[in-house]
Design a protein around this motif. Sequence first.
Motif, PDB file in Angstrom:
ATOM      1  N   THR A   4       0.840  -1.201   0.000  1.00 54.95           N
ATOM      2  CA  THR A   4       0.000   0.000   0.000  1.00 54.95           C
ATOM      3  C   THR A   4       0.867   1.240   0.000  1.00 54.95           C
ATOM      4  OG1 THR A   4      -0.098   0.045   2.426  1.00 54.95           O
ATOM      5  CG2 THR A   4      -1.846  -1.178   1.265  1.00 54.95           C
ATOM      6  N   CYS A   5       0.257   2.351  -0.437  1.00 57.42           N
ATOM      7  CA  CYS A   5       0.952   3.644  -0.411  1.00 57.42           C
ATOM      8  C   CYS A   5      -0.059   4.734  -0.130  1.00 57.42           C
ATOM      9  CB  CYS A   5       1.670   3.889  -1.737  1.00 57.42           C
ATOM     10  SG  CYS A   5       0.548   4.028  -3.145  1.00 57.42           S
ATOM     11  N   MET A  11       3.047   3.795  -6.754  1.00 54.98           N
ATOM     12  CA  MET A  11       3.779   2.529  -6.836  1.00 54.98           C
ATOM     13  C   MET A  11       3.780   2.044  -8.294  1.00 54.98           C
ATOM     14  SD  MET A  11       2.476   0.489  -3.421  1.00 54.98           S
ATOM     15  CE  MET A  11       0.780   0.500  -3.970  1.00 54.98           C
ATOM     16  N   VAL A  12       4.948   1.520  -8.703  1.00 54.63           N
ATOM     17  CA  VAL A  12       5.087   0.976 -10.073  1.00 54.63           C
ATOM     18  C   VAL A  12       5.499  -0.492  -9.932  1.00 54.63           C
ATOM     19  CG1 VAL A  12       6.271   1.147 -12.278  1.00 54.63           C
ATOM     20  CG2 VAL A  12       5.750   3.227 -10.962  1.00 54.63           C
ATOM     21  N   VAL A  13       4.627  -1.412 -10.421  1.00 56.96           N
ATOM     22  CA  VAL A  13       4.858  -2.859 -10.317  1.00 56.96           C
ATOM     23  C   VAL A  13       5.217  -3.371 -11.729  1.00 56.96           C
ATOM     24  CG1 VAL A  13       3.910  -5.089  -9.693  1.00 56.96           C
ATOM     25  CG2 VAL A  13       3.230  -3.027  -8.425  1.00 56.96           C
ATOM     26  N   SER A  14       6.374  -4.004 -11.832  1.00 57.12           N
ATOM     27  CA  SER A  14       6.836  -4.553 -13.130  1.00 57.12           C
ATOM     28  C   SER A  14       7.319  -5.979 -12.923  1.00 57.12           C
ATOM     29  CB  SER A  14       7.980  -3.684 -13.691  1.00 57.12           C
ATOM     30  OG  SER A  14       9.077  -3.670 -12.786  1.00 57.12           O
ATOM     31  N   GLY A  15       7.436  -6.752 -14.054  1.00 64.64           N
ATOM     32  CA  GLY A  15       7.896  -8.131 -13.940  1.00 64.64           C
ATOM     33  C   GLY A  15       6.927  -9.074 -14.596  1.00 64.64           C
ATOM     34  N   VAL A  29      -1.694  -2.780  -4.060  1.00 69.46           N
ATOM     35  CA  VAL A  29      -1.480  -3.634  -5.222  1.00 69.46           C
ATOM     36  C   VAL A  29      -0.914  -4.970  -4.758  1.00 69.46           C
ATOM     37  CG1 VAL A  29       0.866  -2.802  -5.658  1.00 69.46           C
ATOM     38  CG2 VAL A  29      -0.462  -3.740  -7.549  1.00 69.46           C
ATOM     39  N   LEU A  30      -1.206  -6.034  -5.529  1.00 65.87           N
ATOM     40  CA  LEU A  30      -0.724  -7.363  -5.201  1.00 65.87           C
ATOM     41  C   LEU A  30       0.583  -7.610  -5.966  1.00 65.87           C
ATOM     42  CD1 LEU A  30      -1.115 -10.174  -3.907  1.00 65.87           C
ATOM     43  CD2 LEU A  30      -2.445 -10.812  -5.950  1.00 65.87           C
ATOM     44  N   VAL A  31       1.604  -7.989  -5.228  1.00 60.34           N
ATOM     45  CA  VAL A  31       2.934  -8.225  -5.804  1.00 60.34           C
ATOM     46  C   VAL A  31       3.357  -9.657  -5.491  1.00 60.34           C
ATOM     47  CG1 VAL A  31       5.339  -7.522  -5.827  1.00 60.34           C
ATOM     48  CG2 VAL A  31       3.527  -5.806  -5.570  1.00 60.34           C
ATOM     49  N   VAL A  32       3.809 -10.345  -6.546  1.00 68.75           N
ATOM     50  CA  VAL A  32       4.300 -11.722  -6.356  1.00 68.75           C
ATOM     51  C   VAL A  32       5.809 -11.651  -6.118  1.00 68.75           C
ATOM     52  CG1 VAL A  32       4.536 -14.007  -7.367  1.00 68.75           C
ATOM     53  CG2 VAL A  32       2.504 -12.614  -7.886  1.00 68.75           C
ATOM     54  N   GLN A  36       7.914 -10.409  -9.441  1.00 72.94           N
ATOM     55  CA  GLN A  36       7.535  -9.033  -9.736  1.00 72.94           C
ATOM     56  C   GLN A  36       8.327  -8.080  -8.847  1.00 72.94           C
ATOM     57  OE1 GLN A  36       3.291  -8.946  -9.153  1.00 72.94           O
ATOM     58  NE2 GLN A  36       2.842  -9.953 -11.125  1.00 72.94           N
ATOM     59  N   GLN A  37       8.492  -6.824  -9.318  1.00 70.16           N
ATOM     60  CA  GLN A  37       9.259  -5.823  -8.594  1.00 70.16           C
ATOM     61  C   GLN A  37       8.365  -4.586  -8.384  1.00 70.16           C
ATOM     62  OE1 GLN A  37      12.693  -4.423 -10.710  1.00 70.16           O
ATOM     63  NE2 GLN A  37      13.446  -3.169  -9.014  1.00 70.16           N
ATOM     64  N   ILE A  38       8.476  -3.970  -7.229  1.00 73.61           N
ATOM     65  CA  ILE A  38       7.705  -2.769  -6.904  1.00 73.61           C
ATOM     66  C   ILE A  38       8.674  -1.622  -6.645  1.00 73.61           C
ATOM     67  CG2 ILE A  38       7.545  -3.410  -4.461  1.00 73.61           C
ATOM     68  CD1 ILE A  38       4.843  -1.912  -4.404  1.00 73.61           C
ATOM     69  N   GLN A  39       8.392  -0.427  -7.234  1.00 73.41           N
ATOM     70  CA  GLN A  39       9.169   0.782  -7.016  1.00 73.41           C
ATOM     71  C   GLN A  39       8.197   1.930  -6.657  1.00 73.41           C
ATOM     72  OE1 GLN A  39      11.166   0.538 -10.950  1.00 73.41           O
ATOM     73  NE2 GLN A  39      13.104   0.724  -9.802  1.00 73.41           N
ATOM     74  N   ARG A  40       8.710   2.909  -5.942  1.00 78.30           N
ATOM     75  CA  ARG A  40       7.870   4.014  -5.460  1.00 78.30           C
ATOM     76  C   ARG A  40       8.428   5.327  -5.985  1.00 78.30           C
ATOM     77  NH1 ARG A  40       4.629   2.362  -0.989  1.00 78.30           N
ATOM     78  NH2 ARG A  40       5.206   0.248  -0.303  1.00 78.30           N
ATOM     79  N   ILE A  41       7.529   6.288  -6.247  1.00 78.27           N
ATOM     80  CA  ILE A  41       7.911   7.626  -6.664  1.00 78.27           C
ATOM     81  C   ILE A  41       7.070   8.642  -5.878  1.00 78.27           C
ATOM     82  CG2 ILE A  41       6.282   7.638  -8.603  1.00 78.27           C
ATOM     83  CD1 ILE A  41       8.331   9.349 -10.121  1.00 78.27           C
ATOM     84  N   SER A  42       7.693   9.718  -5.414  1.00 76.04           N
ATOM     85  CA  SER A  42       7.011  10.701  -4.555  1.00 76.04           C
ATOM     86  C   SER A  42       6.135  11.627  -5.389  1.00 76.04           C
ATOM     87  CB  SER A  42       8.052  11.522  -3.783  1.00 76.04           C
ATOM     88  OG  SER A  42       7.405  12.538  -3.042  1.00 76.04           O
ATOM     89  N   LEU A  43       4.995  11.949  -4.852  1.00 77.68           N
ATOM     90  CA  LEU A  43       4.061  12.896  -5.471  1.00 77.68           C
ATOM     91  C   LEU A  43       3.959  14.189  -4.671  1.00 77.68           C
ATOM     92  CD1 LEU A  43       1.135  10.467  -6.446  1.00 77.68           C
ATOM     93  CD2 LEU A  43       3.110  11.165  -7.832  1.00 77.68           C
ATOM     94  N   ASN A  44       4.881  14.444  -3.757  1.00 78.41           N
ATOM     95  CA  ASN A  44       4.843  15.635  -2.909  1.00 78.41           C
ATOM     96  C   ASN A  44       5.070  16.890  -3.745  1.00 78.41           C
ATOM     97  OD1 ASN A  44       4.414  14.265  -0.483  1.00 78.41           O
ATOM     98  ND2 ASN A  44       6.603  13.845  -0.255  1.00 78.41           N
TER      99      ASN A  44
END
Length: 428
Positions: A4-5, A11-15, A29-32, A36-44
């Motif tokens: 969660t975020c 959150m960006v899920v790839s793989g 989001v559901l990540v295996v 799969q890989q999860i990355q985060r980017i700030s929206l501040n």
Amino acid sequence: MFFTCGPNEAMVVSGFCRSPPVMVAGGRVLVVPCLQQIQRISLNTLTLNVRSEKVYTRHGVPISVTGIAQVKIQGQNKEMLAAACQMFLGKSEAEIAQIALETLEGHQRAIMAHMTVEEIYKDRQKFSEQVFNVASSDLVNMGISVVSYTLKDIHDDQDYLHSLGKGRTAQVQRDARVGEAEAKRDAGIREARARQEQVSAQLLSEAAMARAQRDFELQQAQCDAAVSARKATADLAYELQVARTKQQIEEQRAQVLVVERAQRAQLQEHEIGRRELELEATVRKPAEAERYRLERLAEAQRSQVILQAEAEAEAMRVTGAAKAAAVAARARAEAAQAAAKAEAFGQYQEAAVVEMVLQRLPQAAEAVAQPLLGTRRVTLVAGASGDLGVSRLPGEVLDVVTRLPSAIEALTGVSVTQAAQKKSQCQG
């Protein structure tokens, strides 16, 4: 595994099975794992202090400008979020802010070079709008939106802006002095006009006051005359009303007296009636009842007497002969006794009379005292030195008895006291 975020990041899920990558802004989001890989980017929101030092304007005047810009990665627009992920995924906020700052500073310098100092200084809103529009169109391609841009400060090292201010200041001061002189002139004119108007108004006011004073005195005289007349009329009316009121009071008093007398007469009549009723109830009725009782009693007694007389007559008729014989015998005995007494009186004269009187004195005393036996209440009235109480009764009886010799002497001429004294002397 679920990740969660918050609303201030994405959150960006790839793989495996994530082509293209899935971007989620503020959610879960559901990540295996391992696949799969999860990355985060700030929206501040990022605050950028855009400074452009000694930038030559269109006329070749170097100035320094400082602006404040608010930028952020737009997470609601999928295309802008994808562009931002392509350019800034894996970078920190400071790196993203530096890229955006350099972009804004370049656009700010370009716009400063195309404008004059006067245009930037006098129309800051126009400069800010140009920087905002140009930078926004460029930063949108990077997935960044410009929230706001404001020109904070303008300064130079050549006192160019100060010189511009001096001319304007001199012009303003000149206009101020001219305005002040004109204001003083206008003030003097207005003051003179006001004084003239004041004098005129004062004269008019004095004249109006004189007329008002005259009218006031006339009206006051008229009012005084009217008041005097009204007062005299009111005094006469008051005296007349007082006299009428007194007359009405006297009439009312007379009426009250008449009413009181009538009420007294009615009360007296009521009292007379009450007393008559009371007399009727307490005297006449009992008297009539007593009279009726006495009449009935007398009637009964009369009947009883008649019956008794008839009985006695019948008894006398039956026993008449016996009584006649007894009466004859008694008469002969009394005649013989009288003859003997006459003979004794002839022989003894006063002694016989005294003897008879002495024998009859106890009977006379008994006859005197006999009425006292049936007396229920005796009221004794004593003289100045008499006795009081029951002790006086024997004295009264003895007084009556002691008067008997005087009465006998007055009737027969024989003194019982002297005869008794003589008898006692003879016996002695």
